[in-house]
Design a protein around this motif. Structure first.
Motif, PDB file in Angstrom:
ATOM      1  N   VAL A  31       0.829  -1.210   0.000  1.00  0.00           N
ATOM      2  CA  VAL A  31       0.000   0.000   0.000  1.00  0.00           C
ATOM      3  C   VAL A  31       0.860   1.256   0.000  1.00  0.00           C
ATOM      4  CG1 VAL A  31      -1.664   1.328   1.365  1.00  0.00           C
ATOM      5  CG2 VAL A  31      -1.962  -1.137   1.088  1.00  0.00           C
ATOM      6  N   ASP A  32       1.976   1.216   0.711  1.00  0.00           N
ATOM      7  CA  ASP A  32       2.851   2.391   0.808  1.00  0.00           C
ATOM      8  C   ASP A  32       3.735   2.577  -0.415  1.00  0.00           C
ATOM      9  OD1 ASP A  32       1.843   2.989   3.278  1.00  0.00           O
ATOM     10  OD2 ASP A  32       3.473   2.034   4.402  1.00  0.00           O
ATOM     11  N   SER A  33       3.678   1.657  -1.355  1.00  0.00           N
ATOM     12  CA  SER A  33       4.503   1.746  -2.564  1.00  0.00           C
ATOM     13  C   SER A  33       3.655   2.227  -3.732  1.00  0.00           C
ATOM     14  CB  SER A  33       5.114   0.385  -2.888  1.00  0.00           C
ATOM     15  OG  SER A  33       4.125  -0.495  -3.402  1.00  0.00           O
ATOM     16  N   SER A  34       4.310   2.345  -4.879  1.00  0.00           N
ATOM     17  CA  SER A  34       3.612   2.734  -6.098  1.00  0.00           C
ATOM     18  C   SER A  34       3.077   1.527  -6.860  1.00  0.00           C
ATOM     19  CB  SER A  34       4.565   3.525  -7.000  1.00  0.00           C
ATOM     20  OG  SER A  34       5.729   2.759  -7.294  1.00  0.00           O
ATOM     21  N   ILE A  35       3.206   0.339  -6.285  1.00  0.00           N
ATOM     22  CA  ILE A  35       2.762  -0.893  -6.926  1.00  0.00           C
ATOM     23  C   ILE A  35       1.252  -1.042  -6.761  1.00  0.00           C
ATOM     24  CG2 ILE A  35       3.067  -3.405  -7.018  1.00  0.00           C
ATOM     25  CD1 ILE A  35       5.535  -1.747  -7.762  1.00  0.00           C
ATOM     26  N   SER A  36       0.587  -1.522  -7.790  1.00  0.00           N
ATOM     27  CA  SER A  36      -0.845  -1.786  -7.698  1.00  0.00           C
ATOM     28  C   SER A  36      -1.124  -2.828  -6.621  1.00  0.00           C
ATOM     29  CB  SER A  36      -1.370  -2.306  -9.040  1.00  0.00           C
ATOM     30  OG  SER A  36      -2.639  -2.915  -8.895  1.00  0.00           O
ATOM     31  N   PRO A  37      -2.134  -2.594  -5.789  1.00  0.00           N
ATOM     32  CA  PRO A  37      -2.469  -3.594  -4.763  1.00  0.00           C
ATOM     33  C   PRO A  37      -2.733  -4.973  -5.344  1.00  0.00           C
ATOM     34  CG  PRO A  37      -3.617  -1.538  -4.328  1.00  0.00           C
ATOM     35  CD  PRO A  37      -2.973  -1.392  -5.678  1.00  0.00           C
ATOM     36  N   TRP A  38      -3.347  -5.016  -6.530  1.00  0.00           N
ATOM     37  CA  TRP A  38      -3.626  -6.313  -7.166  1.00  0.00           C
ATOM     38  C   TRP A  38      -2.337  -7.015  -7.572  1.00  0.00           C
ATOM     39  CZ3 TRP A  38      -8.094  -8.250  -6.246  1.00  0.00           C
ATOM     40  CH2 TRP A  38      -9.205  -7.416  -6.107  1.00  0.00           C
ATOM     41  N   VAL A  39      -1.389  -6.248  -8.062  1.00  0.00           N
ATOM     42  CA  VAL A  39      -0.090  -6.837  -8.418  1.00  0.00           C
ATOM     43  C   VAL A  39       0.622  -7.330  -7.165  1.00  0.00           C
ATOM     44  CG1 VAL A  39       2.202  -6.360  -9.382  1.00  0.00           C
ATOM     45  CG2 VAL A  39       0.161  -5.456 -10.506  1.00  0.00           C
ATOM     46  N   GLY A  40       0.561  -6.516  -6.110  1.00  0.00           N
ATOM     47  CA  GLY A  40       1.186  -6.914  -4.860  1.00  0.00           C
ATOM     48  C   GLY A  40       0.583  -8.180  -4.290  1.00  0.00           C
ATOM     49  N   LEU A  41      -0.748  -8.274  -4.314  1.00  0.00           N
ATOM     50  CA  LEU A  41      -1.403  -9.480  -3.807  1.00  0.00           C
ATOM     51  C   LEU A  41      -1.089 -10.687  -4.680  1.00  0.00           C
ATOM     52  CD1 LEU A  41      -4.927  -8.204  -2.671  1.00  0.00           C
ATOM     53  CD2 LEU A  41      -3.028  -8.980  -1.238  1.00  0.00           C
ATOM     54  N   ALA A  42      -0.970 -10.465  -5.981  1.00  0.00           N
ATOM     55  CA  ALA A  42      -0.626 -11.573  -6.881  1.00  0.00           C
ATOM     56  C   ALA A  42       0.711 -12.191  -6.485  1.00  0.00           C
ATOM     57  CB  ALA A  42      -0.578 -11.088  -8.324  1.00  0.00           C
ATOM     58  N   GLY A  43       1.623 -11.355  -5.957  1.00  0.00           N
ATOM     59  CA  GLY A  43       2.908 -11.866  -5.519  1.00  0.00           C
ATOM     60  C   GLY A  43       2.771 -12.901  -4.424  1.00  0.00           C
ATOM     61  N   SER A  44       1.793 -12.711  -3.538  1.00  0.00           N
ATOM     62  CA  SER A  44       1.611 -13.662  -2.441  1.00  0.00           C
ATOM     63  C   SER A  44       1.136 -15.019  -2.935  1.00  0.00           C
ATOM     64  CB  SER A  44       0.614 -13.104  -1.417  1.00  0.00           C
ATOM     65  OG  SER A  44       1.220 -12.102  -0.630  1.00  0.00           O
ATOM     66  N   TRP A  45       0.421 -15.038  -4.049  1.00  0.00           N
ATOM     67  CA  TRP A  45      -0.036 -16.309  -4.615  1.00  0.00           C
ATOM     68  C   TRP A  45       0.999 -16.929  -5.550  1.00  0.00           C
ATOM     69  CZ3 TRP A  45      -3.742 -12.874  -2.955  1.00  0.00           C
ATOM     70  CH2 TRP A  45      -4.803 -13.407  -2.219  1.00  0.00           C
ATOM     71  N   GLY A  50       7.808 -14.233   1.748  1.00  0.00           N
ATOM     72  CA  GLY A  50       7.643 -12.899   2.311  1.00  0.00           C
ATOM     73  C   GLY A  50       8.817 -11.966   2.148  1.00  0.00           C
ATOM     74  N   ALA A  51      10.004 -12.396   2.570  1.00  0.00           N
ATOM     75  CA  ALA A  51      11.167 -11.514   2.500  1.00  0.00           C
ATOM     76  C   ALA A  51      11.478 -11.122   1.069  1.00  0.00           C
ATOM     77  CB  ALA A  51      12.378 -12.201   3.141  1.00  0.00           C
ATOM     78  N   ALA A  52      11.392 -12.077   0.152  1.00  0.00           N
ATOM     79  CA  ALA A  52      11.648 -11.787  -1.260  1.00  0.00           C
ATOM     80  C   ALA A  52      10.605 -10.836  -1.822  1.00  0.00           C
ATOM     81  CB  ALA A  52      11.681 -13.080  -2.075  1.00  0.00           C
ATOM     82  N   GLN A  53       9.348 -11.030  -1.445  1.00  0.00           N
ATOM     83  CA  GLN A  53       8.286 -10.166  -1.945  1.00  0.00           C
ATOM     84  C   GLN A  53       8.466  -8.724  -1.482  1.00  0.00           C
ATOM     85  OE1 GLN A  53       4.997 -13.685  -1.465  1.00  0.00           O
ATOM     86  NE2 GLN A  53       4.251 -11.610  -1.324  1.00  0.00           N
ATOM     87  N   ILE A  54       8.804  -8.550  -0.204  1.00  0.00           N
ATOM     88  CA  ILE A  54       9.003  -7.204   0.324  1.00  0.00           C
ATOM     89  C   ILE A  54      10.149  -6.513  -0.420  1.00  0.00           C
ATOM     90  CG2 ILE A  54       9.768  -5.899   2.339  1.00  0.00           C
ATOM     91  CD1 ILE A  54       8.186  -7.866   4.069  1.00  0.00           C
ATOM     92  N   SER A  55      11.232  -7.230  -0.641  1.00  0.00           N
ATOM     93  CA  SER A  55      12.373  -6.655  -1.364  1.00  0.00           C
ATOM     94  C   SER A  55      11.990  -6.297  -2.793  1.00  0.00           C
ATOM     95  CB  SER A  55      13.544  -7.640  -1.368  1.00  0.00           C
ATOM     96  OG  SER A  55      14.024  -7.853  -0.062  1.00  0.00           O
ATOM     97  N   MET A  56      11.223  -7.147  -3.451  1.00  0.00           N
ATOM     98  CA  MET A  56      10.816  -6.880  -4.831  1.00  0.00           C
ATOM     99  C   MET A  56       9.948  -5.632  -4.917  1.00  0.00           C
ATOM    100  SD  MET A  56      10.014 -10.741  -6.232  1.00  0.00           S
ATOM    101  CE  MET A  56       9.756 -10.235  -7.942  1.00  0.00           C
ATOM    102  N   VAL A  57       8.996  -5.499  -3.983  1.00  0.00           N
ATOM    103  CA  VAL A  57       8.120  -4.323  -3.993  1.00  0.00           C
ATOM    104  C   VAL A  57       8.934  -3.053  -3.766  1.00  0.00           C
ATOM    105  CG1 VAL A  57       6.274  -3.141  -2.748  1.00  0.00           C
ATOM    106  CG2 VAL A  57       6.044  -5.567  -3.306  1.00  0.00           C
ATOM    107  N   GLU A  58       9.850  -3.096  -2.821  1.00  0.00           N
ATOM    108  CA  GLU A  58      10.664  -1.915  -2.534  1.00  0.00           C
ATOM    109  C   GLU A  58      11.551  -1.542  -3.720  1.00  0.00           C
ATOM    110  OE1 GLU A  58      12.640  -3.080   1.038  1.00  0.00           O
ATOM    111  OE2 GLU A  58      11.032  -2.331   2.353  1.00  0.00           O
ATOM    112  N   LEU A  59      12.113  -2.542  -4.394  1.00  0.00           N
ATOM    113  CA  LEU A  59      12.954  -2.275  -5.559  1.00  0.00           C
ATOM    114  C   LEU A  59      12.131  -1.725  -6.721  1.00  0.00           C
ATOM    115  CD1 LEU A  59      15.320  -5.376  -5.465  1.00  0.00           C
ATOM    116  CD2 LEU A  59      15.989  -2.983  -5.131  1.00  0.00           C
TER     117      LEU A  59
END
Length: 231
Positions: A31-45, A50-59
């Motif tokens: 939510v705090d990033s510029s990434i679409s929430p749907w794209v972010g949630l897709a990462g979880s599926w 977790g750690a990799a996903q957080i790093s990817m969103v931040e990058l």
């Protein structure tokens, strides 16, 4: 429900609960990033790490190139290769369809509870059912946490410190395994190396620390067995 499935759910429940606030942290990061929430949630599926996903969103938020983003995630997840090596002997007895599908559910928590379980259970079916139940429960809590984080991320006060969930989860993984001298030595070595190598890029210090911990634990175990074998 079979007994191995119930045992898997019961054993994994404490770690699964700890995965929910970790998922919440990830949702807030999205939510705090510029990434679409749907794209972010897709990462979880799609990724389930977790750690990799957080790093990817931040990058991605920082405008990093895709090769850098993907490479960073792969480096962070190299620890999964260590889990895979430990679980491979048990998985080799599963049918091909299970060998190809169940690794999708592999997480730190699922690996820890399954490795411990497989030391005491030899039946391939019981192992498979236990792993499936435990891993699905853990993944389910992670998915729910991610959704809640995205939905509530904008309403969580900035002063609320939910970042504690990440180290708390890994502490929950670590403490039950500290049952003898080699494991304690491995944990201490890994912790020291992780801090000493904190300057390495892209979370490489975690992989280096894991390898150092394994090496020290193996060495201590070998010495312990040699001492027991002496007349």
């Amino acid at each position: 429900m079979s007994e191995p499935a119930r045992r898997g759910l019961r054993t994994a429940l404490p770690l699964a609960v700890s995965a929910l606030p970790f998922g919440l942290v990830y949702g807030v990061v999205v939510v705090d990033s510029s990434i679409s929430p749907w794209v972010g949630l897709a990462g979880s599926w799609l990724i389930l790490a977790g750690a990799a996903q957080i790093s990817m969103v931040e990058l991605l938020h920082a405008g990093a190139a895709w090769p850098v983003v993907i490479g960073t995630a792969l480096v962070i997840n190299t620890r999964m290769a260590l889990y895979s090596a430990a679980l491979a002997p048990a998985f080799s007895a599963f049918d091909r369809r299970w060998r190809w599908t169940l690794p999708y559910l592999l997480t730190d928590q699922a690996a820890v509870v399954s490795i411990s379980e497989f030391e005491h259970r030899r039946d391939p079916r019981e192992r498979r059912v236990f792993y499936t139940a435990a891993a699905l429960l853990i993944a389910g809590f992670w998915w729910v946490g991610s959704v809640l984080g995205v939905l509530a991320g904008g309403s969580i006060p900035e002063e609320t410190n939910i970042g504690f969930a990440v180290p708390a989860m890994f502490l929950a993984l670590l403490v039950p395994s500290l049952s003898n001298r080699p494991t304690v030595l491995a944990a201490v070595t890994a912790a020291v190396v992780s801090v000493a190598a904190a300057g390495l890029p892209n979370g490489v210090n975690i992989t280096v620390a894991a390898l150092a911990g394994i090496a020290s634990g193996r060495l201590a175990l070998g010495r312990s067995r040699s001492a027991e074998a002496m007349p």
